[in-house]
Design a protein around this motif. Sequence first.
Motif, mmCIF file in Angstrom:
data_model
loop_
_atom_site.group_PDB
_atom_site.id
_atom_site.type_symbol
_atom_site.label_atom_id
_atom_site.label_comp_id
_atom_site.label_asym_id
_atom_site.label_seq_id
_atom_site.Cartn_x
_atom_site.Cartn_y
_atom_site.Cartn_z
ATOM 1 N N GLU A 386 20.340 40.421 -3.787
ATOM 2 C CA GLU A 386 20.968 40.654 -2.325
ATOM 3 C C GLU A 386 21.851 39.633 -1.930
ATOM 4 O OE1 GLU A 386 18.216 41.341 0.719
ATOM 5 O OE2 GLU A 386 16.937 39.829 0.374
ATOM 6 N N LYS A 387 21.560 38.323 -2.477
ATOM 7 C CA LYS A 387 22.165 37.051 -2.088
ATOM 8 C C LYS A 387 23.701 37.185 -2.416
ATOM 9 C CE LYS A 387 18.449 33.850 -2.684
ATOM 10 N NZ LYS A 387 17.921 32.763 -3.367
ATOM 11 N N GLN A 388 24.045 37.857 -3.359
ATOM 12 C CA GLN A 388 25.568 38.181 -3.813
ATOM 13 C C GLN A 388 25.898 39.466 -3.311
ATOM 14 O OE1 GLN A 388 26.293 36.745 -7.703
ATOM 15 N NE2 GLN A 388 28.494 37.747 -7.670
ATOM 16 N N PHE A 389 24.887 40.591 -3.275
ATOM 17 C CA PHE A 389 25.411 41.824 -2.919
ATOM 18 C C PHE A 389 24.302 42.413 -2.029
ATOM 19 C CE2 PHE A 389 26.571 41.289 -7.696
ATOM 20 C CZ PHE A 389 27.960 41.750 -7.508
ATOM 21 N N PRO A 390 24.689 42.351 -0.853
ATOM 22 C CA PRO A 390 23.753 42.700 0.245
ATOM 23 C C PRO A 390 23.546 43.944 0.421
ATOM 24 C CG PRO A 390 26.061 41.804 1.054
ATOM 25 C CD PRO A 390 25.683 41.399 -0.339
ATOM 26 N N GLN A 391 24.540 45.001 -0.220
ATOM 27 C CA GLN A 391 24.127 46.437 -0.325
ATOM 28 C C GLN A 391 23.021 46.791 -1.215
ATOM 29 O OE1 GLN A 391 26.728 44.887 -1.738
ATOM 30 N NE2 GLN A 391 27.752 45.864 -3.344
ATOM 31 N N TYR A 392 22.613 45.764 -1.979
ATOM 32 C CA TYR A 392 21.355 46.020 -2.844
ATOM 33 C C TYR A 392 20.176 45.212 -2.224
ATOM 34 C CZ TYR A 392 24.643 47.872 -5.852
ATOM 35 O OH TYR A 392 25.896 48.902 -6.372
ATOM 36 N N PRO A 393 19.465 45.474 -1.009
ATOM 37 C CA PRO A 393 18.528 44.606 -0.429
ATOM 38 C C PRO A 393 17.172 44.738 -1.190
ATOM 39 C CG PRO A 393 18.746 46.503 0.697
ATOM 40 C CD PRO A 393 19.926 46.616 -0.151
ATOM 41 N N ASP A 394 16.498 43.421 -0.878
ATOM 42 C CA ASP A 394 15.138 43.489 -1.412
ATOM 43 C C ASP A 394 14.180 44.304 -0.780
ATOM 44 O OD1 ASP A 394 13.042 42.645 -2.793
ATOM 45 O OD2 ASP A 394 12.410 41.152 -1.303
ATOM 46 N N LYS A 395 14.430 44.254 0.477
ATOM 47 C CA LYS A 395 13.580 45.062 1.364
ATOM 48 C C LYS A 395 14.458 46.330 1.945
ATOM 49 C CE LYS A 395 10.444 41.302 2.685
ATOM 50 N NZ LYS A 395 10.051 40.669 4.156
ATOM 51 N N SER A 396 14.075 47.506 2.197
ATOM 52 C CA SER A 396 14.716 48.710 2.558
ATOM 53 C C SER A 396 13.735 49.548 3.325
ATOM 54 C CB SER A 396 15.373 49.423 1.380
ATOM 55 O OG SER A 396 14.318 49.470 0.274
ATOM 56 N N PRO A 397 14.281 50.447 3.944
ATOM 57 C CA PRO A 397 13.387 51.455 4.695
ATOM 58 C C PRO A 397 12.647 52.784 3.752
ATOM 59 C CG PRO A 397 15.649 52.075 4.845
ATOM 60 C CD PRO A 397 15.565 50.759 4.180
ATOM 61 N N ARG A 398 11.438 53.214 4.306
ATOM 62 C CA ARG A 398 11.106 54.284 3.880
ATOM 63 C C ARG A 398 11.821 55.605 4.111
ATOM 64 N NH1 ARG A 398 6.368 51.130 5.990
ATOM 65 N NH2 ARG A 398 6.118 49.858 4.333
ATOM 66 N N ILE A 399 11.848 56.656 3.404
ATOM 67 C CA ILE A 399 12.657 57.745 3.494
ATOM 68 C C ILE A 399 11.794 59.009 3.708
ATOM 69 C CG2 ILE A 399 14.457 58.980 2.033
ATOM 70 C CD1 ILE A 399 15.508 56.225 2.846
ATOM 71 N N LEU A 400 12.311 59.833 4.375
ATOM 72 C CA LEU A 400 11.388 60.944 4.957
ATOM 73 C C LEU A 400 12.551 62.149 5.036
ATOM 74 C CD1 LEU A 400 9.085 61.312 7.819
ATOM 75 C CD2 LEU A 400 10.355 63.177 7.197
ATOM 76 N N PHE A 401 12.233 63.213 4.135
ATOM 77 C CA PHE A 401 13.180 64.542 4.203
ATOM 78 C C PHE A 401 12.351 65.465 4.758
ATOM 79 C CE2 PHE A 401 15.769 62.351 0.912
ATOM 80 C CZ PHE A 401 16.932 62.678 1.299
ATOM 81 N N ARG A 402 12.683 66.221 5.767
ATOM 82 C CA ARG A 402 11.662 67.157 6.300
ATOM 83 C C ARG A 402 12.329 68.630 5.642
ATOM 84 N NH1 ARG A 402 13.854 68.850 11.499
ATOM 85 N NH2 ARG A 402 12.170 70.048 11.700
ATOM 86 N N ASN A 403 11.294 69.381 5.311
ATOM 87 C CA ASN A 403 11.732 70.796 4.741
ATOM 88 C C ASN A 403 11.991 71.797 5.884
ATOM 89 O OD1 ASN A 403 11.229 73.085 3.437
ATOM 90 N ND2 ASN A 403 9.538 72.455 2.327
ATOM 91 N N LEU A 404 13.213 72.158 5.488
ATOM 92 C CA LEU A 404 13.885 73.242 6.429
ATOM 93 C C LEU A 404 13.366 74.743 6.163
ATOM 94 C CD1 LEU A 404 17.638 71.755 6.212
ATOM 95 C CD2 LEU A 404 15.810 71.581 8.412
ATOM 96 N N GLY A 405 12.640 74.948 5.227
ATOM 97 C CA GLY A 405 11.881 76.184 5.036
ATOM 98 C C GLY A 405 12.839 77.247 4.276
ATOM 99 N N ASN A 406 14.071 76.690 3.842
ATOM 100 C CA ASN A 406 15.028 77.465 3.135
ATOM 101 C C ASN A 406 15.428 77.152 1.639
ATOM 102 O OD1 ASN A 406 16.520 75.411 3.863
ATOM 103 N ND2 ASN A 406 18.311 76.506 4.887
ATOM 104 N N GLY A 407 14.629 76.100 1.357
ATOM 105 C CA GLY A 407 14.609 75.706 -0.154
ATOM 106 C C GLY A 407 15.384 74.332 0.172
ATOM 107 N N ALA A 408 15.899 73.907 1.221
ATOM 108 C CA ALA A 408 16.484 72.608 1.471
ATOM 109 C C ALA A 408 15.537 71.737 2.542
ATOM 110 C CB ALA A 408 17.998 72.846 2.052
ATOM 111 N N PHE A 409 16.398 70.397 2.212
ATOM 112 C CA PHE A 409 15.593 69.433 3.086
ATOM 113 C C PHE A 409 16.515 68.416 3.832
ATOM 114 C CE2 PHE A 409 12.791 70.261 -0.469
ATOM 115 C CZ PHE A 409 11.370 69.911 0.184
#
Length: 559
Positions: A386-409
């Motif tokens: 990440e020192k050279q490429f900040p778009q690849y951080p060491d620390k990153s958020p958790r990801i949550l996908f909610r279920n829409l009930g139609n096969g998609a998130f």
Amino acid sequence: MGGRIATPQAKPTESGRPFDAYFTDVAALAGLTAPVIYGPVDHKDYILEANGCGCAFFDYDNDGWIDIFLLSGTRLSGAPPGASNRLYKNNRDGTFTDVTRQAGLEAVGWANGVCIGDYNNDGYEDLFCTYYGQNRLYRNLGNGTFKDVTKEAGLETSEVRWGAGCSFLDYNRDGHLDLFVSNYLQFDFEHVPKPGSGVNCNWKGIPVNCGPRGLPFGRHSLYRNNGDGTFTDVSIESGFGKSWSNYGLTVVAADFNEDGWPDIFVASDSTPSLLFINQHDGTFKEEGIERGVALSSDGMEQSGMGVGIGDYNLDGHLDIFVTHFTEDSDALYHNDGTGNFDDTTLPARLGVETRFTSWGTGIVDLDNDGWPDIFFVTGSVYPEVEKQFPQYPDKSPRILFRNLGNGAFEEIANAGPGVTTPHSSRGCAFGDFDNDGDLDILILNMNAAPSLLRNDLKGTHHWLKVKLVGTKSNRSAIGARVLARYSGRVQAQAVLSQSSYFSCNDSRLHFGLGQATTADLTIHWPSGLVEKYPGVKCDQLITIREAHGVIPNAGWARS
């Protein structure tokens, strides 16, 4: 490094529907303040320092409140003071007490995975921990302490191996829990190349730790429980003894083809994942490619690390979600009920997220609306990049996908600071630590204190928890499959010994019910017995003993 690069899907218009779950990290308030040591903080010279380890929610003292077990690594320069695996007892008031020393679980080394199960059927859950070096089996003595019985159980090895994923399972249905262990790769410090010394030791032109490609494969192991506290290595005769040309990580044992016998899925790094189908005669047949879970939909190898198991579309079958490396999409595999799978990542709209390296995960209903969601944690294996490429951080958020009930998130942008705050995480476990009827999340963070995400759920959705106790089946009921029917739908769940990334969830199965106030339960026990419990009322834990019916809950009380 799986090698596959996926163009992210365009994000669809937000549904605008409210999401009632909200997560706050209460680890510090709960007393979980000791850091998990794993290699250097700002760089990783060896892949051994990068992969990290898992964690577990389990009730070691049978008081009805789930406790916490955290694995730990070390450093080549020497373990800092306090570096150890840790056991935390639930105080039933939102706090935990570190009881590692008095429990006999202090240990320093390169720990990787943990799986939970009552291997001797004495009513107390035991611990098996994988390591680079010597794996360890801890027998729960039932008095708050554990004993290392690795040698006397026949699980000590003479060679140095990299134990990775593990799972207890009763592969021969004799009522005793057997043990499967994936071995990641063959590693020794004398022969592993240094960062930047080869094609497998560079990423984006930056020297990084080498592997897994270019390093020898490991061999996976199956140990049969002899029923007397010992195990016998049956890897060769069962079909696991050869090298499978894969780098095996997380292990999940479940009955994917619904024939009543447990199968084994092994998420594999930079190589095809494996699905071993139980042949009912003590042997397994590897069928990952034929059954559609080994590769991406376009036939590419991916960096399989974490595994979530659940029924995302409520058709009564166990589906598989696998997390992967940055710039690739994680994969959702839909089970048709016969153990054959279709890659539904793109129809489910999960391909919108490719930014981070993903690890521990689950297909879990976080808002109790009756539709299981998808959650996973992230973090880089190359903190120096990440020192050279900040778009690849060491620390990153958790990801949550909610279920829409139609096969998609739908990706949720803000489900609380517990989700959005960046960390370099690895294992995670799901369970209800405060007994309030929703799922909380335990997360292992590299070289930092763990996270304990309390779910502050609002709304009026109902829920049901199911705790199973085996009699003819193994006491932990590992391998049992439960179908809950509610609101004209059916949801399948299974009692697992390991999933996520090297981790173990609360063994009490949690069903969100939405507006339904009852559910009809069908239990497929590992012994082959099938039992039905119609009209079970919502908003409670129900404990069921095989062939005996509903029994009193062990210490359950809502906070």
